[in-house]
Design a protein around this motif. Structure first.
Motif, PDB file in Angstrom:
ATOM      1  N   ALA A   1     134.629  44.456  99.226  1.00  0.00           N
ATOM      2  CA  ALA A   1     134.251  45.870  99.113  1.00  0.00           C
ATOM      3  C   ALA A   1     135.100  46.576  98.059  1.00  0.00           C
ATOM      4  O   ALA A   1     134.591  47.409  97.294  1.00  0.00           O
ATOM      5  N   LEU A   2     136.382  46.242  97.995  1.00  0.00           N
ATOM      6  CA  LEU A   2     137.251  46.842  96.981  1.00  0.00           C
ATOM      7  C   LEU A   2     136.785  46.475  95.573  1.00  0.00           C
ATOM      8  O   LEU A   2     136.745  47.323  94.673  1.00  0.00           O
ATOM      9  N   ALA A   3     136.411  45.216  95.380  1.00  0.00           N
ATOM     10  CA  ALA A   3     135.939  44.774  94.060  1.00  0.00           C
ATOM     11  C   ALA A   3     134.618  45.449  93.701  1.00  0.00           C
ATOM     12  O   ALA A   3     134.409  45.881  92.553  1.00  0.00           O
ATOM     13  N   THR A   4     133.722  45.563  94.672  1.00  0.00           N
ATOM     14  CA  THR A   4     132.425  46.199  94.422  1.00  0.00           C
ATOM     15  C   THR A   4     132.597  47.693  94.172  1.00  0.00           C
ATOM     16  O   THR A   4     131.872  48.285  93.363  1.00  0.00           O
ATOM     17  N   ASN A   5     133.549  48.301  94.853  1.00  0.00           N
ATOM     18  CA  ASN A   5     133.862  49.718  94.623  1.00  0.00           C
ATOM     19  C   ASN A   5     134.311  49.932  93.174  1.00  0.00           C
ATOM     20  O   ASN A   5     133.886  50.884  92.504  1.00  0.00           O
ATOM     21  N   ASP A   6     135.153  49.026  92.672  1.00  0.00           N
ATOM     22  CA  ASP A   6     135.601  49.116  91.276  1.00  0.00           C
ATOM     23  C   ASP A   6     134.417  48.988  90.316  1.00  0.00           C
ATOM     24  O   ASP A   6     134.310  49.728  89.333  1.00  0.00           O
ATOM     25  N   GLU A   7     133.530  48.042  90.614  1.00  0.00           N
ATOM     26  CA  GLU A   7     132.361  47.834  89.748  1.00  0.00           C
ATOM     27  C   GLU A   7     131.451  49.067  89.755  1.00  0.00           C
ATOM     28  O   GLU A   7     130.969  49.509  88.708  1.00  0.00           O
ATOM     29  N   PHE A   8     131.233  49.624  90.946  1.00  0.00           N
ATOM     30  CA  PHE A   8     130.352  50.788  91.085  1.00  0.00           C
ATOM     31  C   PHE A   8     130.870  51.962  90.255  1.00  0.00           C
ATOM     32  O   PHE A   8     130.119  52.587  89.494  1.00  0.00           O
ATOM     33  N   PHE A   9     132.155  52.252  90.371  1.00  0.00           N
ATOM     34  CA  PHE A   9     132.705  53.383  89.625  1.00  0.00           C
ATOM     35  C   PHE A   9     132.811  53.084  88.132  1.00  0.00           C
ATOM     36  O   PHE A   9     132.716  53.999  87.306  1.00  0.00           O
ATOM     37  N   TYR A  10     132.975  51.821  87.777  1.00  0.00           N
ATOM     38  CA  TYR A  10     132.964  51.463  86.354  1.00  0.00           C
ATOM     39  C   TYR A  10     131.591  51.764  85.752  1.00  0.00           C
ATOM     40  O   TYR A  10     131.481  52.344  84.659  1.00  0.00           O
ATOM     41  N   LEU A  11     130.535  51.393  86.480  1.00  0.00           N
ATOM     42  CA  LEU A  11     129.178  51.666  86.001  1.00  0.00           C
ATOM     43  C   LEU A  11     128.913  53.171  85.926  1.00  0.00           C
ATOM     44  O   LEU A  11     128.270  53.657  84.991  1.00  0.00           O
ATOM     45  N   LEU A  12     129.399  53.900  86.913  1.00  0.00           N
ATOM     46  CA  LEU A  12     129.225  55.352  86.896  1.00  0.00           C
ATOM     47  C   LEU A  12     129.877  55.963  85.662  1.00  0.00           C
ATOM     48  O   LEU A  12     129.266  56.760  84.936  1.00  0.00           O
ATOM     49  N   LYS A  13     131.120  55.583  85.417  1.00  0.00           N
ATOM     50  CA  LYS A  13     131.873  56.191  84.312  1.00  0.00           C
ATOM     51  C   LYS A  13     131.308  55.811  82.947  1.00  0.00           C
ATOM     52  O   LYS A  13     131.257  56.635  82.036  1.00  0.00           O
ATOM     53  N   THR A  14     130.874  54.578  82.803  1.00  0.00           N
ATOM     54  CA  THR A  14     130.374  54.140  81.493  1.00  0.00           C
ATOM     55  C   THR A  14     128.966  54.650  81.206  1.00  0.00           C
ATOM     56  O   THR A  14     128.525  54.638  80.055  1.00  0.00           O
ATOM     57  N   ASN A  15     128.262  55.101  82.244  1.00  0.00           N
ATOM     58  CA  ASN A  15     126.890  55.584  82.046  1.00  0.00           C
ATOM     59  C   ASN A  15     126.742  57.089  82.260  1.00  0.00           C
ATOM     60  O   ASN A  15     125.629  57.605  82.338  1.00  0.00           O
ATOM     61  N   ALA A  16     127.859  57.789  82.362  1.00  0.00           N
ATOM     62  CA  ALA A  16     127.812  59.241  82.571  1.00  0.00           C
ATOM     63  C   ALA A  16     127.666  59.965  81.236  1.00  0.00           C
ATOM     64  O   ALA A  16     128.298  59.598  80.244  1.00  0.00           O
ATOM     65  N   LYS A  17     126.825  60.995  81.233  1.00  0.00           N
ATOM     66  CA  LYS A  17     126.588  61.778  80.015  1.00  0.00           C
ATOM     67  C   LYS A  17     126.900  63.246  80.279  1.00  0.00           C
ATOM     68  O   LYS A  17     126.546  63.784  81.329  1.00  0.00           O
ATOM     69  N   GLU A  18     127.545  63.882  79.325  1.00  0.00           N
ATOM     70  CA  GLU A  18     127.879  65.293  79.462  1.00  0.00           C
ATOM     71  C   GLU A  18     126.621  66.150  79.387  1.00  0.00           C
ATOM     72  O   GLU A  18     125.671  65.819  78.682  1.00  0.00           O
ATOM     73  N   VAL A  19     126.653  67.269  80.118  1.00  0.00           N
ATOM     74  CA  VAL A  19     125.550  68.229  80.120  1.00  0.00           C
ATOM     75  C   VAL A  19     126.100  69.555  79.613  1.00  0.00           C
ATOM     76  O   VAL A  19     127.080  70.076  80.156  1.00  0.00           O
TER      77      VAL A  19
END
Length: 647
Positions: free
Chosen positions: A302-320
């Motif tokens: 779960a810790l590893a998947t949590n890291d992956e999830f937030f990595y995807l969030l941060k790399t795919n976030a766009k400013e509005v």
């Protein structure tokens, strides 16, 4: 029933509501006019409409224009009904600023107490983020060598860090006690939702917890924000499961001041906020216990998947533009990771049942971890169902936020199904003279309603000017210079309302870069605690206040405010919350953008005339793209015909 505290006597011949009606009539026809108050037909009409709502324990939409005295009306009913039932009434305001407006020295509660000789026990129930967090203060002191943090620490009551017999504990740590701190500075020491309060060793000396003990004992009124009331509703059952009291005690009635804003508060209260570091903290706590190897492997996955999830969030976030909320891109990939994490958390939740039977983990700590994991798993499942979501980036961490698209069903079930007077009060509740849109958005099926116009003679008291409509787009710097000229011509005494902080900051930079010496003080929202700024603005008669959030609720009668500048039409931002509303509509502009803008514009204009003696001008700036149809729609909601000016 606490009949002895009622401002009138009860008899066998007349019930409470009959005696209440008689007393209300005496107050508005005789007592208040003798004290110098105007006799207002609109106010009396509203009073007798509210009597029916309280008698039938119904929802009422009470739309009353500026100057009708609606606040005094609902306060009289709320206080007397609270005393009749023996339970306090809840007055829920749109935000913390309006709370302070209600209880200020010259406010309506003070007027009632003073002129009717009624001692009113009214206590504030502020949101969590309005209180100091001792742990965050300590961390900030360690991280930043700044005298202001030491001053804040040394100003704490002695009982915070000293233990001895016969100590007197009292509430402290209110945001208002630190007026000199900017909003950014306060965020470093104020409470936030990621604090682990249940296991905090200072929780019994915490100002937030002490304030709860204080306001729960209110006999007449508890005054809070919409956000806080909705948080009470959504957390009531979970707090009971954790062995905690609900945020608010049992109450007799609820008044939603500026009630048209309740839907967003309900959405906000149902919002789930998830930090990468928070789950790490809770799961790593589990690993420190004597747990099964199989369970430890599950936690590490779960810790590893949590890291992956937030990595995807941060790399795919766009400013509005114009929003601090970041839009999440590549949704399918992010949702796949969210699904994996959700499955793992559900498995951990199931495994914790077995671990609890082995008694290798502290039971209290276990319950805290279980509650958090359950909440996070639910938030991830909500995200997969196409809820509203976005990302917020802070200096040291990232927050994933999930919000439900609609709240009507759950509000209808948890709130408005109860047999209790719910009063919505505002000058702007209806749309095209109908309350159905608001009722449907809140899950309200049956309601009473009334509407009265403002008693003021706006043609004599107000002038409205349109600047830049159907003209070439005005350069922001040129607009700023024209506004500065207007401020000078008016001798200050102005409120400038901005659609966003970006625009406020641009104007501020322009003002600072010009090195222009103005003969009046200019206050900016965010520099200090908001009610402190409002007080300074009101006291300093020639000053100027620049704000983003004071479109409603600000009550500054007299010469301190004779000019309101609308920097730009207040359309909703293009952030994930409003984008979701737009995507759900058939015509986004007609169903979302335009109604929001017109409502907010009406509220902003309402800041100018607060008494029959007030007079002044409204200056509305356009960007040059507006057509005649929009101009016509705007003019239809204005109290006077505008003057079209050339730039």
């Amino acid at each position: 029933m606490t009949a002895s505290r009622l401002p009138f006597s009860l008899s066998k011949e007349h019930n409470f509501y009959e005696e209440l009606g008689n007393w209300i009539g005496d107050v508005f026809y005789d007592i208040l006019p003798e004290k110098g108050f105007d006799l207002r037909d609109e106010q009396i009409f509203m009073a007798f409409q509210l009597e029916r709502a309280f008698k039938e324990k119904s929802v009422m939409f009470a739309e009353a224009g500026v100057g009708t005295g609606k606040t005094i009306v609902y306060l009289l009913f709320a206080v007397t009904y609270a005393r009749y039932t023996g339970k306090p009434a809840i007055i829920a305001c749109a935000d913390e600023t309006l709370i302070e407006q209600l209880v200020k020295q010259e406010g309506d509660i003070y007027k009632i107490a003073n002129h009717l000789d009624i001692q009113i026990d009214a206590r504030l129930s502020k949101s969590h983020d309005q209180y100091l967090c001792l742990k965050k203060l300590e961390k900030t002191m360690q991280r930043e060598d700044d005298e202001k943090w030491l001053d804040s620490y040394e100003s704490l009551p002695s009982f915070v860090h000293e233990s001895h017999g016969m100590q007197t504990f009292y509430p402290y740590g209110d945001r208002k006690e630190y007026p000199e701190l900017s909003n950014d500075e306060w965020s470093r020491i104020g409470y936030d939702s990621f604090q682990d309060c249940l296991t905090c060793d200072m929780r019994h000396r915490c100002g937030l917890n002490l304030s709860r003990d204080h306001y729960r004992k209110a006999a007449d009124l508890i005054i809070c924000s919409h956000d806080f009331y909705m948080e009470h509703v959504w957390t009531k059952e979970s707090r009971k499961r954790e062995g905690q009291l609900p945020l608010l005690p049992e109450h007799s009635s609820v008044v939603f001041d500026e009630g048209h804003l309740l839907e967003f508060a309900a959405q906000k209260a149902l919002t789930y906020r998830v930090k990468q570091s928070t789950l790490e903290t809770f799961l790593e706590r589990l690993l420190q216990n004597d747990i099964r190897e199989e369970f430890a492997e599950l936690v590490e996955d779960a810790l590893a998947t949590n890291d992956e999830f937030f990595y995807l969030l941060k790399t795919n976030a766009k400013e509005v533009k114009g929003s601090h909320r970041l839009e999440i891109g590549r949704v399918d990939e992010v949702k796949r990771s969210a699904s994996e994490l959700c499955d793992l958390l559900e498995k951990i939740g199931e495994a914790l049942v077995f671990e609890s039977e082995m008694y290798t983990i502290d039971q209290y700590e276990l319950s805290v971890v279980e509650e958090y994991i359950e909440q996070m798993a639910y938030s991830l499942s909500l995200y997969q169902k196409n809820a509203i979501s976005w990302l917020e980036k802070q200096e040291l961490d990232t927050t994933f936020v999930v919000m439900p698209k609609t709240v009507a069903e759950v509000l209808g079930e948890k709130v408005f199904s109860q047999k209790r007077p719910y009063i919505f009060s505002s000058a702007t509740l209806s749309e095209n003279q109908s309350f159905d849109y608001l009722a449907e958005s809140l899950g309200i099926k049956d309601y009473l309603s009334m509407s009265v116009a403002s008693p003021y003679d706006y043609d004599e008291q107000m002038q409205i000017y349109f600047h830049g409509i159907q003209q070439p787009v005005l350069d922001p710097e040129a607009k700023g210079q024209q506004v500065i000229t207007q401020l000078k011509d008016n001798g200050g005494r102005s409120l400038i309302l901005f659609p966003s902080f970006d625009e406020l900051h641009l104007f501020r930079k322009q003002l600072e870069a010009s090195n222009e010496s103005l003969p009046f003080q200019v206050y900016f929202e965010g520099d200090e605690e908001i009610s402190t700024i409002v007080q300074k603005f009101q006291a300093d008669e020639t000053s100027v206040l620049c704000s983003v959030h004071l479109w409603e609720g600000l009550d500054i009668p007299g010469q301190s405010l004779t000019n309101v500048v609308i920097w730009g039409l207040p359309y909703p931002p293009h952030d994930p919350v409003f984008e979701a509303k737009r995507n759900e509509s058939k015509d986004a502009y007609a169903e979302v953008d335009l109604p929001y803008m017109l409502l907010r514009l009406r509220q902003g204009i309402g800041r100018l005339i607060r008494t029959s003696q007030d007079a002044g001008s409204i200056h509305i700036y356009f960007d040059g793209k507006e057509d005649k149809e929009l101009q016509s729609k705007i003019e239809s909601v204005l109290p006077v015909k505008p003057v079209i000016t050339s730039l």
